[in-house]
Design an enzyme around this catalytic site. Structure first.
Site, PDB file in Angstrom:
ATOM      1  N   THR A  70      -2.943 -35.914 -21.066  1.00 46.16           N
ATOM      2  CA  THR A  70      -2.661 -35.860 -22.503  1.00 46.16           C
ATOM      3  C   THR A  70      -1.472 -36.768 -22.757  1.00 46.16           C
ATOM      4  O   THR A  70      -0.367 -36.482 -22.289  1.00 46.16           O
ATOM      5  CB  THR A  70      -2.307 -34.424 -22.944  1.00 46.16           C
ATOM      6  N   LYS A 126      -7.479 -34.723 -29.517  1.00 47.20           N
ATOM      7  CA  LYS A 126      -6.741 -33.683 -28.770  1.00 47.20           C
ATOM      8  C   LYS A 126      -5.494 -33.235 -29.550  1.00 47.20           C
ATOM      9  O   LYS A 126      -5.245 -32.042 -29.713  1.00 47.20           O
ATOM     10  CB  LYS A 126      -6.360 -34.251 -27.400  1.00 47.20           C
ATOM     11  N   LYS A 145       4.897 -30.145 -26.120  1.00 47.18           N
ATOM     12  CA  LYS A 145       4.567 -31.544 -25.800  1.00 47.18           C
ATOM     13  C   LYS A 145       3.511 -32.072 -26.783  1.00 47.18           C
ATOM     14  O   LYS A 145       3.649 -33.147 -27.350  1.00 47.18           O
ATOM     15  CB  LYS A 145       4.034 -31.626 -24.356  1.00 47.18           C
TER      16      LYS A 145
HETATM   17  P1  NAD Z   1       1.252 -31.394 -13.222  1.00 47.19           P
HETATM   18  O1  NAD Z   1       2.686 -31.747 -13.436  1.00 47.19           O
HETATM   19  O2  NAD Z   1       0.909 -30.146 -12.502  1.00 47.19           O
HETATM   20  O3  NAD Z   1       0.508 -32.619 -12.485  1.00 47.19           O
HETATM   21  C1  NAD Z   1       0.819 -33.967 -12.682  1.00 47.19           C
HETATM   22  C2  NAD Z   1       0.822 -34.608 -11.305  1.00 47.19           C
HETATM   23  O4  NAD Z   1       1.007 -36.028 -11.440  1.00 47.19           O
HETATM   24  C3  NAD Z   1       1.958 -34.100 -10.404  1.00 47.19           C
HETATM   25  O5  NAD Z   1       1.402 -33.560  -9.224  1.00 47.19           O
HETATM   26  C4  NAD Z   1       2.793 -35.363 -10.126  1.00 47.19           C
HETATM   27  O6  NAD Z   1       3.360 -35.394  -8.831  1.00 47.19           O
HETATM   28  C5  NAD Z   1       1.749 -36.451 -10.297  1.00 47.19           C
HETATM   29  N1  NAD Z   1       2.295 -37.776 -10.553  1.00 47.19           N
HETATM   30  C6  NAD Z   1       3.249 -38.166 -11.425  1.00 47.19           C
HETATM   31  N2  NAD Z   1       3.433 -39.495 -11.359  1.00 47.19           N
HETATM   32  C7  NAD Z   1       2.580 -39.961 -10.423  1.00 47.19           C
HETATM   33  C8  NAD Z   1       2.285 -41.249  -9.897  1.00 47.19           C
HETATM   34  N3  NAD Z   1       2.932 -42.347 -10.326  1.00 47.19           N
HETATM   35  N4  NAD Z   1       1.335 -41.353  -8.949  1.00 47.19           N
HETATM   36  C9  NAD Z   1       0.680 -40.261  -8.492  1.00 47.19           C
HETATM   37  N5  NAD Z   1       0.903 -39.011  -8.945  1.00 47.19           N
HETATM   38  C10 NAD Z   1       1.845 -38.868  -9.892  1.00 47.19           C
HETATM   39  O7  NAD Z   1       0.594 -31.394 -14.685  1.00 47.19           O
HETATM   40  P2  NAD Z   1      -0.827 -30.753 -15.109  1.00 47.19           P
HETATM   41  O8  NAD Z   1      -0.617 -29.383 -15.643  1.00 47.19           O
HETATM   42  O9  NAD Z   1      -1.823 -30.994 -14.028  1.00 47.19           O
HETATM   43  O10 NAD Z   1      -1.167 -31.686 -16.362  1.00 47.19           O
HETATM   44  C11 NAD Z   1      -1.639 -33.019 -16.208  1.00 47.19           C
HETATM   45  C12 NAD Z   1      -1.982 -33.551 -17.578  1.00 47.19           C
HETATM   46  O11 NAD Z   1      -2.982 -32.719 -18.183  1.00 47.19           O
HETATM   47  C13 NAD Z   1      -0.792 -33.572 -18.547  1.00 47.19           C
HETATM   48  O12 NAD Z   1      -0.854 -34.739 -19.322  1.00 47.19           O
HETATM   49  C14 NAD Z   1      -1.004 -32.321 -19.379  1.00 47.19           C
HETATM   50  O13 NAD Z   1      -0.425 -32.413 -20.670  1.00 47.19           O
HETATM   51  C15 NAD Z   1      -2.516 -32.258 -19.440  1.00 47.19           C
HETATM   52  N6  NAD Z   1      -3.066 -30.914 -19.672  1.00 47.19           N
HETATM   53  C16 NAD Z   1      -2.597 -29.847 -18.970  1.00 47.19           C
HETATM   54  C17 NAD Z   1      -3.150 -28.587 -19.222  1.00 47.19           C
HETATM   55  C18 NAD Z   1      -2.661 -27.378 -18.458  1.00 47.19           C
HETATM   56  O14 NAD Z   1      -3.034 -26.251 -18.839  1.00 47.19           O
HETATM   57  N7  NAD Z   1      -1.880 -27.515 -17.399  1.00 47.19           N
HETATM   58  C19 NAD Z   1      -4.174 -28.425 -20.171  1.00 47.19           C
HETATM   59  C20 NAD Z   1      -4.659 -29.558 -20.834  1.00 47.19           C
HETATM   60  C21 NAD Z   1      -4.091 -30.798 -20.582  1.00 47.19           C
END
Ligand code: NAD
Length: 296
Positions: free
Chosen positions: A93, A168, A243
């Protein structure tokens, strides 16, 4: 079967990648955190030593990263290493502007791309029932659809580049505003001596009906599965709601759209987060409203 690079194996990325492995694909994963890589290995993902090496043989490259700056920096480096017919799918997102820049980076290198943010949270990611909101050309969407349907139950083409992100943040702006509205109604009802159940029974079948009331009711009792019955454990964390409300305000400012309730919802969730509540489900906003006093 397809070779898929998956970059960003966090709360969402890991279960999504696991579903692609279950569907029979070869998944090459990369993340910056060792603990997330260990979970990926246990799910059958092959860990690559870098994002660039993960994409080198991939037919599809999926990113699931925290914010626009992460997506753009990964796109800048990995699009140079990708096969010329690789499809790029960003499911993070992020802000609409960065999403459109990511498409431009891919397009300048002759690659098809879609922005495909999700709703459904960690539970939907694990169950493979996410909704994907997809922006990009018809060609890119047609190529992405079979892969997305192995991680989700509903795949909606929202239009051109960036329109998945637009859908979204518009949806989540409705959600943030409606959760505050439902919570205000329960707070007022409490002070007027009206029971939670009575308000629910009326509003859930009347014109006040909405998802925040009938699926995610912010008080314990009326909806057994809502986070209110589980000490407001997320669910959908207040930090993620904040966010998304901020992304909606950034987008609204960039196109001069009047969104006064969206702006107020952002301010209310910002106060709630600053008071140390970011880790609670976003429906816990009712506890903040109960403590807030009228200003007139
Ligand atoms: P998270 O922080 O658990 O996962 C993100 C991952 O990206 C981390 O493991 C981090 O180490 C990795 N990362 C960051 N920079 C990187 C790079 N340069 N190379 C490789 N890996 C890298 O977050 P999440 O909860 O999995 O969310 C991910 C996305 O999905 C976000 O944009 C969030 O807004 C969206 N989202 C999350 C949810 C939810 O319920 N958690 C729901 C809908 C959307």
């Amino acid at each position: 079967m397809t070779t898929i690079a998956f970059i960003g194996l966090g709360h969402m990325g890991n279960p999504m990648a696991a579903n692609l492995v279950k569907a029979g694909h070869t998944v090459l994963g990369f993340d910056l955190l060792q603990e997330n890589l260990s979970i990926a290995v246990a799910n059958g993902v092959t860990v690559a030593p870098s994002a660039e090496s993960a994409v080198a043989d991939a037919d599809v490259v999926i990113t699931m990263l925290p914010a626009g700056k992460h997506v753009l920096s990964v796109y800048e480096s990995v699009t140079k290493e990708a096969k010329s017919n690789a499809l790029f799918i960003d499911s993070s997102t992020i802000d609409v502007e960065s999403a459109r820049k990511a498409h431009e980076i891919a397009r300048n290198r002759g690659l098809l791309s879609v922005d495909a943010p999700v709703s459904g949270g960690i539970g939907g990611a694990a169950a493979g029932t996410l909704t994907f909101m997809v922006g990009g050309s018809v060609d890119a969407f047609t190529k992405a659809q079979p892969i997305l349907s192995q991680m989700g139950a509903r795949i909606v083409h929202c239009g051109d580049a960036g329109n998945g992100q637009a859908a979204k943040i518009c949806n989540n702006m409705i959600l943030g505003i409606s959760m505050i509205g439902v919570s205000e109604a329960f707070t007022l009802a409490e002070k007027l001596g009206l029971s939670h159940q009575a308000l629910f029974d009326v509003a859930s079948t009347s014109s006040g009906q909405c998802w925040s009331l009938t699926t995610y009711c912010p008080v314990p009792g009326p909806v057994a599965t809502s986070p209110a019955n589980n000490d407001y454990k997320p669910g959908f964390a207040a930090a993620l709601m904040l966010k998304d409300l901020r992304l909606a305000q950034d987008a609204a400012k960039s196109v001069d759209a009047a969104t006064p309730l969206g702006a107020h919802a952002e301010a209310i969730y910002a106060e709630f987060g600053a008071a140390g509540n970011e880790g609670f489900d976003f429906s816990a906003i009712i506890n903040h409203l109960r403590k807030t006093h009228r200003e007139d």
